[in-house]
Write a protein that holds these residues in place. Structure first.
Motif, PDB file in Angstrom:
ATOM      1  N   ARG A  26      43.925  83.615   5.781  1.00  0.00           N
ATOM      2  CA  ARG A  26      44.193  83.399   3.592  1.00  0.00           C
ATOM      3  C   ARG A  26      42.945  83.135   2.713  1.00  0.00           C
ATOM      4  NH1 ARG A  26      49.914  79.427   4.535  1.00  0.00           N
ATOM      5  NH2 ARG A  26      51.007  80.927   4.300  1.00  0.00           N
ATOM      6  N   SER A  27      41.882  82.430   3.695  1.00  0.00           N
ATOM      7  CA  SER A  27      41.092  82.165   2.828  1.00  0.00           C
ATOM      8  C   SER A  27      39.991  83.300   2.438  1.00  0.00           C
ATOM      9  CB  SER A  27      40.369  81.045   3.849  1.00  0.00           C
ATOM     10  OG  SER A  27      39.635  81.310   4.835  1.00  0.00           O
ATOM     11  N   THR A  28      40.158  84.317   2.851  1.00  0.00           N
ATOM     12  CA  THR A  28      39.334  85.232   3.159  1.00  0.00           C
ATOM     13  C   THR A  28      39.718  86.349   2.974  1.00  0.00           C
ATOM     14  OG1 THR A  28      38.704  84.877   5.224  1.00  0.00           O
ATOM     15  CG2 THR A  28      37.203  84.413   3.784  1.00  0.00           C
ATOM     16  N   CYS A  29      40.947  86.828   3.687  1.00  0.00           N
ATOM     17  CA  CYS A  29      41.829  88.131   3.407  1.00  0.00           C
ATOM     18  C   CYS A  29      42.684  88.720   1.931  1.00  0.00           C
ATOM     19  CB  CYS A  29      43.744  88.231   4.234  1.00  0.00           C
ATOM     20  SG  CYS A  29      44.693  86.597   2.820  1.00  0.00           S
ATOM     21  N   ARG A  30      42.030  88.134   0.880  1.00  0.00           N
ATOM     22  CA  ARG A  30      41.711  88.183   0.017  1.00  0.00           C
ATOM     23  C   ARG A  30      40.877  89.167  -1.146  1.00  0.00           C
ATOM     24  NH1 ARG A  30      41.665  83.068  -0.671  1.00  0.00           N
ATOM     25  NH2 ARG A  30      39.697  82.652  -2.219  1.00  0.00           N
ATOM     26  N   ASP A  31      40.405  88.865  -0.420  1.00  0.00           N
ATOM     27  CA  ASP A  31      38.236  90.183  -0.593  1.00  0.00           C
ATOM     28  C   ASP A  31      38.276  90.911   0.517  1.00  0.00           C
ATOM     29  OD1 ASP A  31      37.649  87.856  -2.358  1.00  0.00           O
ATOM     30  OD2 ASP A  31      36.785  86.781  -0.496  1.00  0.00           O
ATOM     31  N   MET A  32      39.197  91.441   0.922  1.00  0.00           N
ATOM     32  CA  MET A  32      39.307  92.657   2.264  1.00  0.00           C
ATOM     33  C   MET A  32      39.982  94.357   0.627  1.00  0.00           C
ATOM     34  SD  MET A  32      40.953  91.374   5.570  1.00  0.00           S
ATOM     35  CE  MET A  32      40.420  92.221   6.782  1.00  0.00           C
ATOM     36  N   ASN A  33      39.442  95.181   1.192  1.00  0.00           N
ATOM     37  CA  ASN A  33      39.650  96.024   0.111  1.00  0.00           C
ATOM     38  C   ASN A  33      40.653  97.260   0.920  1.00  0.00           C
ATOM     39  OD1 ASN A  33      37.450  95.381  -1.363  1.00  0.00           O
ATOM     40  ND2 ASN A  33      35.483  95.737  -0.104  1.00  0.00           N
ATOM     41  N   ASP A  34      40.786  96.640   2.215  1.00  0.00           N
ATOM     42  CA  ASP A  34      41.641  98.305   2.347  1.00  0.00           C
ATOM     43  C   ASP A  34      43.208  97.960   2.186  1.00  0.00           C
ATOM     44  OD1 ASP A  34      44.115  99.101   4.751  1.00  0.00           O
ATOM     45  OD2 ASP A  34      41.859 100.372   4.560  1.00  0.00           O
ATOM     46  N   PRO A  35      44.073  98.766   1.771  1.00  0.00           N
ATOM     47  CA  PRO A  35      45.699  98.236   0.997  1.00  0.00           C
ATOM     48  C   PRO A  35      46.190  98.174   1.636  1.00  0.00           C
ATOM     49  CG  PRO A  35      44.555 100.651   0.348  1.00  0.00           C
ATOM     50  CD  PRO A  35      43.670 100.243   1.390  1.00  0.00           C
ATOM     51  N   VAL A  70      51.952  89.406   1.946  1.00  0.00           N
ATOM     52  CA  VAL A  70      52.542  88.384   2.536  1.00  0.00           C
ATOM     53  C   VAL A  70      52.451  87.714   3.252  1.00  0.00           C
ATOM     54  CG1 VAL A  70      54.501  88.994   4.388  1.00  0.00           C
ATOM     55  CG2 VAL A  70      53.058  90.541   2.481  1.00  0.00           C
ATOM     56  N   ALA A  71      51.362  87.382   3.746  1.00  0.00           N
ATOM     57  CA  ALA A  71      50.998  86.065   4.065  1.00  0.00           C
ATOM     58  C   ALA A  71      51.122  84.551   3.423  1.00  0.00           C
ATOM     59  CB  ALA A  71      49.175  85.452   3.939  1.00  0.00           C
ATOM     60  N   SER A  72      51.522  84.486   2.053  1.00  0.00           N
ATOM     61  CA  SER A  72      51.710  83.625   1.070  1.00  0.00           C
ATOM     62  C   SER A  72      52.687  83.573   1.343  1.00  0.00           C
ATOM     63  CB  SER A  72      51.410  83.764  -0.227  1.00  0.00           C
ATOM     64  OG  SER A  72      51.506  84.997  -0.818  1.00  0.00           O
ATOM     65  N   GLU A  73      53.293  83.769   2.100  1.00  0.00           N
ATOM     66  CA  GLU A  73      55.374  83.585   1.708  1.00  0.00           C
ATOM     67  C   GLU A  73      55.673  83.687   3.261  1.00  0.00           C
ATOM     68  OE1 GLU A  73      56.452  88.227  -0.105  1.00  0.00           O
ATOM     69  OE2 GLU A  73      55.173  87.787  -1.254  1.00  0.00           O
ATOM     70  N   ILE A  74      55.540  83.804   3.886  1.00  0.00           N
ATOM     71  CA  ILE A  74      56.239  83.549   5.242  1.00  0.00           C
ATOM     72  C   ILE A  74      55.914  82.505   5.668  1.00  0.00           C
ATOM     73  CG2 ILE A  74      56.818  84.441   7.687  1.00  0.00           C
ATOM     74  CD1 ILE A  74      55.931  87.018   6.665  1.00  0.00           C
ATOM     75  N   LEU A 129      35.830  92.571   9.050  1.00  0.00           N
ATOM     76  CA  LEU A 129      35.275  91.337   8.958  1.00  0.00           C
ATOM     77  C   LEU A 129      36.950  90.880   7.762  1.00  0.00           C
ATOM     78  CD1 LEU A 129      31.895  91.141   6.703  1.00  0.00           C
ATOM     79  CD2 LEU A 129      32.863  90.191   9.267  1.00  0.00           C
ATOM     80  N   GLY A 130      37.238  89.919   8.420  1.00  0.00           N
ATOM     81  CA  GLY A 130      38.897  88.756   8.070  1.00  0.00           C
ATOM     82  C   GLY A 130      39.697  89.016   8.683  1.00  0.00           C
ATOM     83  N   ALA A 131      39.664  90.062   9.360  1.00  0.00           N
ATOM     84  CA  ALA A 131      40.466  90.182  11.224  1.00  0.00           C
ATOM     85  C   ALA A 131      40.700  88.787  11.821  1.00  0.00           C
ATOM     86  CB  ALA A 131      40.159  91.549  11.327  1.00  0.00           C
ATOM     87  N   PRO A 132      41.978  88.854  12.240  1.00  0.00           N
ATOM     88  CA  PRO A 132      42.414  87.490  12.927  1.00  0.00           C
ATOM     89  C   PRO A 132      41.294  88.459  14.412  1.00  0.00           C
ATOM     90  CG  PRO A 132      44.205  87.969  11.747  1.00  0.00           C
ATOM     91  CD  PRO A 132      42.887  89.902  11.535  1.00  0.00           C
ATOM     92  N   VAL A 133      41.907  86.816  14.548  1.00  0.00           N
ATOM     93  CA  VAL A 133      41.247  87.629  16.010  1.00  0.00           C
ATOM     94  C   VAL A 133      41.872  86.712  17.187  1.00  0.00           C
ATOM     95  CG1 VAL A 133      38.815  87.949  17.493  1.00  0.00           C
ATOM     96  CG2 VAL A 133      38.811  89.292  15.521  1.00  0.00           C
ATOM     97  N   TRP A 134      42.020  87.182  18.721  1.00  0.00           N
ATOM     98  CA  TRP A 134      41.978  86.372  19.868  1.00  0.00           C
ATOM     99  C   TRP A 134      41.062  86.337  20.593  1.00  0.00           C
ATOM    100  CZ3 TRP A 134      45.631  82.502  20.466  1.00  0.00           C
ATOM    101  CH2 TRP A 134      46.166  82.225  22.175  1.00  0.00           C
ATOM    102  N   ILE A 135      40.805  84.567  20.972  1.00  0.00           N
ATOM    103  CA  ILE A 135      40.374  84.832  21.397  1.00  0.00           C
ATOM    104  C   ILE A 135      40.976  84.093  23.277  1.00  0.00           C
ATOM    105  CG2 ILE A 135      37.489  83.249  21.911  1.00  0.00           C
ATOM    106  CD1 ILE A 135      37.469  85.304  19.820  1.00  0.00           C
ATOM    107  N   GLN A 164      35.142  86.093  10.366  1.00  0.00           N
ATOM    108  CA  GLN A 164      34.531  86.003   8.486  1.00  0.00           C
ATOM    109  C   GLN A 164      33.018  85.708   8.862  1.00  0.00           C
ATOM    110  OE1 GLN A 164      36.816  82.397   8.088  1.00  0.00           O
ATOM    111  NE2 GLN A 164      38.035  83.291   6.389  1.00  0.00           N
ATOM    112  N   ASP A 165      32.512  86.283   9.553  1.00  0.00           N
ATOM    113  CA  ASP A 165      31.241  86.468   9.683  1.00  0.00           C
ATOM    114  C   ASP A 165      30.274  87.163  10.497  1.00  0.00           C
ATOM    115  OD1 ASP A 165      28.328  85.505   9.055  1.00  0.00           O
ATOM    116  OD2 ASP A 165      28.871  83.090   9.799  1.00  0.00           O
TER     117      ASP A 165
END
Length: 329
Positions: free
Chosen positions: A34-43, A51-55, A255-261, A276-277
């Motif tokens: 949530r801290s960076t997804c609002r900066d992603m440009n893709d629709p 949606v992330a703030s609602e679930i 950038l901004g995508a969740p990544v499973w490590i 994020q980097d």
């Protein structure tokens, strides 16, 4: 995402194929997302950010709207670590504080590549221009500050300033650790940031030449407006989070995508993080740098990390399946 598409393989996985997925703290990962997804440009990403703030159920959010994608480019997975160093410095030069932390010259943004590390430090191209942000007391720590891309400088009297990445001279990064291995000074498993620092300090003349082996040079900007309790600014110009932020190659991972490590090695790590980097040495679909935090302890932990494993990018469902060849759908 870009890259040589013909050489890249995409595999969409089920969450049951992710080792340790059910045991992770998904809520912590969602907070970071949530801290960076609002900066992603893709629709597609922006709609998921809304949606992330609602679930309320973080695990359900990821499982409902994303699919894990394994992206392979033929290179093995490699995880390293990075951190935010703390250096001793001053806003004025002195016999102790002799090594400048430079802001980026205007022409370095235009002329690519610009002068090499040796030319910048020995050629006089920076003299008399007022580009010094601060001066520090250790050229080796300054070199590693450039590798990390951000840091804190403690000034006499107790005040601290923060610096963040502004740009580079455009030359390719060359590893001085690999150079020491090539020379036979150390075996690959012996090389760490502390080992390199100690060798350079024990061999000042040869150590200076070793640092020049890397022609890349990083410039900084002051970012002291970032609150001290928050992490340094990453490539998305937002604070990054200890052990939840990963640096990736944006040619493969948005950038901004969740990544499973799934990092193997001495201390296995199974965790949902957020891309994020970036980093000049982070190249490839299965290459990642884990952020360990601020200070010496974080630096020691980050410096020891060089482990195999794999990473999966959590992509919006429609984007995940669009990556597959038609024959695989």
């Amino acid at each position: 995402m870009s890259g040589a598409a013909a050489d890249i393989r995409y595999t969409v996985l089920d969450y049951s194929a992710l080792d340790g997925w059910a045991e992770d703290d998904h809520a912590s990962a969602l907070d970071v997302f949530r801290s960076t997804c609002r900066d992603m440009n893709d629709p597609d990403w922006r709609s998921l950010c809304a949606v992330a703030s609602e679930i309320p159920d973080a695990k359900a959010f990821f499982e409902l709207f994303f699919r894990p994608v394994l992206i392979e480019d033929g290179q093995p997975g490699l995880f390293t670590g990075y951190f935010e160093p703390e250096l001793q410095g001053s806003k004025r030069p002195s016999t102790r504080y002799r090594y400048p932390v430079y802001a980026m010259p205007r022409e370095a943004r235009v002329s690519r590549p610009w002068h090499t590390r040796r030319e910048i430090l020995q050629g006089g191209v920076m003299s008399g221009r007022g580009l010094e942000i601060a001066w520090v007391d250790d050229p080796v720590e300054l070199f590693f500050l450039q590798i990390q891309g951000s840091g804190r400088i403690k000034l006499p009297g107790g005040r601290t300033i923060r610096v963040g990445y502004s740009g580079s001279n455009g030359h390719e990064y060359r590893s001085i650790g690999q150079e020491l291995v090539r020379r036979g000074t150390y075996a690959p498993h012996q090389v760490s940031a502390d080992v390199i620092k100690n060798w350079v300090k024990r061999n000042p003349a040869a150590g200076e030449e070793l640092l020049f082996h890397n022609p890349s040079y990083v410039f900084f900007r002051e970012v002291s407006e970032v609150p001290p309790e928050l992490g340094p600014l990453g490539a998305m110009n937002r604070s990054i989070t200890t052990m939840r932020t990963v640096a990736v190659d944006p040619a493969f991972v948005p950038l901004g995508a969740p990544v499973w490590i799934e990092k193997d090695g001495r201390d296995p790590l199974r965790r949902l993080m957020v891309a994020q980097d970036t980093g000049s040495a982070i190249k490839g679909a299965q290459r990642a740098d884990v952020f360990f935090g601020t200070g010496d302890k974080a630096g020691r932990e980050a410096g020891r990390l060089r482990d195999p494993g794999r990473l999966m990018v959590l992509m919006p469902i429609q984007r995940a399946y669009a990556l597959l060849p038609e024959s695989a759908i």
